[in-house]
Design a protein around this motif. Structure first.
Motif, PDB file in Angstrom:
ATOM      1  N   ALA A  23     -14.195  15.251  19.089  1.00 39.18           N
ATOM      2  CA  ALA A  23     -15.397  15.092  18.258  1.00 39.18           C
ATOM      3  C   ALA A  23     -15.896  16.441  17.750  1.00 39.18           C
ATOM      4  O   ALA A  23     -16.287  16.566  16.588  1.00 39.18           O
ATOM      5  CB  ALA A  23     -16.487  14.387  19.054  1.00 39.18           C
ATOM      6  N   VAL A  24     -15.877  17.454  18.591  1.00 36.85           N
ATOM      7  CA  VAL A  24     -16.298  18.791  18.157  1.00 36.85           C
ATOM      8  C   VAL A  24     -15.321  19.340  17.119  1.00 36.85           C
ATOM      9  O   VAL A  24     -15.731  19.989  16.153  1.00 36.85           O
ATOM     10  CB  VAL A  24     -16.438  19.739  19.370  1.00 36.85           C
ATOM     11  CG1 VAL A  24     -16.618  21.174  18.928  1.00 36.85           C
ATOM     12  CG2 VAL A  24     -17.596  19.309  20.245  1.00 36.85           C
ATOM     13  N   SER A  25     -14.039  19.048  17.289  1.00 34.54           N
ATOM     14  CA  SER A  25     -13.043  19.498  16.320  1.00 34.54           C
ATOM     15  C   SER A  25     -13.273  18.857  14.955  1.00 34.54           C
ATOM     16  O   SER A  25     -13.210  19.528  13.915  1.00 34.54           O
ATOM     17  CB  SER A  25     -11.635  19.165  16.802  1.00 34.54           C
ATOM     18  OG  SER A  25     -11.368  19.797  18.028  1.00 34.54           O
ATOM     19  N   ALA A  28     -16.432  20.426  13.408  1.00 35.92           N
ATOM     20  CA  ALA A  28     -16.178  21.771  12.884  1.00 35.92           C
ATOM     21  C   ALA A  28     -15.324  21.721  11.623  1.00 35.92           C
ATOM     22  O   ALA A  28     -15.569  22.471  10.670  1.00 35.92           O
ATOM     23  CB  ALA A  28     -15.498  22.618  13.946  1.00 35.92           C
ATOM     24  N   MET A  29     -14.344  20.816  11.605  1.00 36.27           N
ATOM     25  CA  MET A  29     -13.490  20.689  10.426  1.00 36.27           C
ATOM     26  C   MET A  29     -14.290  20.200   9.227  1.00 36.27           C
ATOM     27  O   MET A  29     -14.132  20.714   8.114  1.00 36.27           O
ATOM     28  CB  MET A  29     -12.336  19.724  10.713  1.00 36.27           C
ATOM     29  CG  MET A  29     -11.302  19.631   9.626  1.00 36.27           C
ATOM     30  SD  MET A  29     -11.300  18.144   8.585  1.00 36.27           S
ATOM     31  CE  MET A  29     -11.996  16.867   9.501  1.00 36.27           C
ATOM     32  N   ALA A  30     -15.166  19.237   9.436  1.00 36.15           N
ATOM     33  CA  ALA A  30     -15.970  18.713   8.333  1.00 36.15           C
ATOM     34  C   ALA A  30     -16.920  19.784   7.793  1.00 36.15           C
ATOM     35  O   ALA A  30     -17.067  19.928   6.568  1.00 36.15           O
ATOM     36  CB  ALA A  30     -16.757  17.494   8.793  1.00 36.15           C
ATOM     37  N   GLY A  31     -17.537  20.532   8.677  1.00 38.92           N
ATOM     38  CA  GLY A  31     -18.453  21.579   8.234  1.00 38.92           C
ATOM     39  C   GLY A  31     -17.755  22.702   7.502  1.00 38.92           C
ATOM     40  O   GLY A  31     -18.227  23.174   6.452  1.00 38.92           O
ATOM     41  N   SER A  32     -16.618  23.124   8.015  1.00 42.57           N
ATOM     42  CA  SER A  32     -15.918  24.239   7.371  1.00 42.57           C
ATOM     43  C   SER A  32     -15.258  23.818   6.059  1.00 42.57           C
ATOM     44  O   SER A  32     -15.244  24.594   5.093  1.00 42.57           O
ATOM     45  CB  SER A  32     -14.884  24.847   8.326  1.00 42.57           C
ATOM     46  OG  SER A  32     -13.937  23.871   8.702  1.00 42.57           O
ATOM     47  N   SER A  33     -14.736  22.610   6.001  1.00 47.63           N
ATOM     48  CA  SER A  33     -14.135  22.173   4.734  1.00 47.63           C
ATOM     49  C   SER A  33     -15.211  21.942   3.675  1.00 47.63           C
ATOM     50  O   SER A  33     -14.988  22.211   2.493  1.00 47.63           O
ATOM     51  CB  SER A  33     -13.285  20.917   4.927  1.00 47.63           C
ATOM     52  OG  SER A  33     -14.092  19.853   5.375  1.00 47.63           O
ATOM     53  N   GLY A  34     -16.383  21.463   4.084  1.00 45.24           N
ATOM     54  CA  GLY A  34     -17.480  21.305   3.134  1.00 45.24           C
ATOM     55  C   GLY A  34     -17.975  22.644   2.611  1.00 45.24           C
ATOM     56  O   GLY A  34     -18.277  22.786   1.426  1.00 45.24           O
ATOM     57  N   ALA A  35     -18.041  23.626   3.510  1.00 40.26           N
ATOM     58  CA  ALA A  35     -18.482  24.955   3.080  1.00 40.26           C
ATOM     59  C   ALA A  35     -17.461  25.615   2.157  1.00 40.26           C
ATOM     60  O   ALA A  35     -17.820  26.385   1.264  1.00 40.26           O
ATOM     61  CB  ALA A  35     -18.727  25.833   4.301  1.00 40.26           C
ATOM     62  N   ALA A  36     -16.183  25.311   2.369  1.00 36.41           N
ATOM     63  CA  ALA A  36     -15.150  25.909   1.529  1.00 36.41           C
ATOM     64  C   ALA A  36     -15.015  25.191   0.186  1.00 36.41           C
ATOM     65  O   ALA A  36     -14.812  25.831  -0.855  1.00 36.41           O
ATOM     66  CB  ALA A  36     -13.809  25.881   2.258  1.00 36.41           C
ATOM     67  N   ALA A  37     -15.138  23.868   0.190  1.00 27.88           N
ATOM     68  CA  ALA A  37     -14.909  23.104  -1.034  1.00 27.88           C
ATOM     69  C   ALA A  37     -16.166  22.956  -1.884  1.00 27.88           C
ATOM     70  O   ALA A  37     -16.060  22.680  -3.084  1.00 27.88           O
ATOM     71  CB  ALA A  37     -14.367  21.719  -0.687  1.00 27.88           C
TER      72      ALA A  37
END
Length: 95
Positions: A23-25, A28-37
């Motif tokens: 769940a933490v992974s 973190a993936m959703a937050g970082s991909s949103g910040a990048a895209a």
């Protein structure tokens, strides 16, 4: 206000360490991909019309309302619906 609370919600929702790690992974993936895209998507949408950057929030907001209904365990919903912390017996002050 949401970002500091979300790891605590994940910890309460997933007491099993293996499921919590996943769940933490995902979090973190959703937050970082949103910040990048996000900046790139905003740039592309503003090429069409600058108003489109506001309309893209409608489906994202609807998905944000619909996804927890399918993914949040019932025990967390039951815990969150019990009311304010002051109504819990362990939070009352002893005179």
């Amino acid at each position: 206000m949401i970002v500091p609370a979300s790891p605590a919600l994940i910890r309460d929702a997933f007491p099993d360490s293996v499921r919590r790690t996943r769940a933490v992974s995902v979090w973190a993936m959703a937050g970082s991909s949103g910040a990048a895209a996000g900046p790139e998507a905003g740039g592309l949408l503003s090429q069409v019309s600058w108003l489109m950057i506001f309309f893209v929030n409608i489906p994202v907001g609807l998905a944000g309302l619909a996804l927890p209904a399918r993914t949040v365990p019932v025990s967390v919903v039951r815990c969150l619906s019990t009311g304010p912390a002051s109504s819990q017996p362990w939070s009352r002050r002893v005179p």
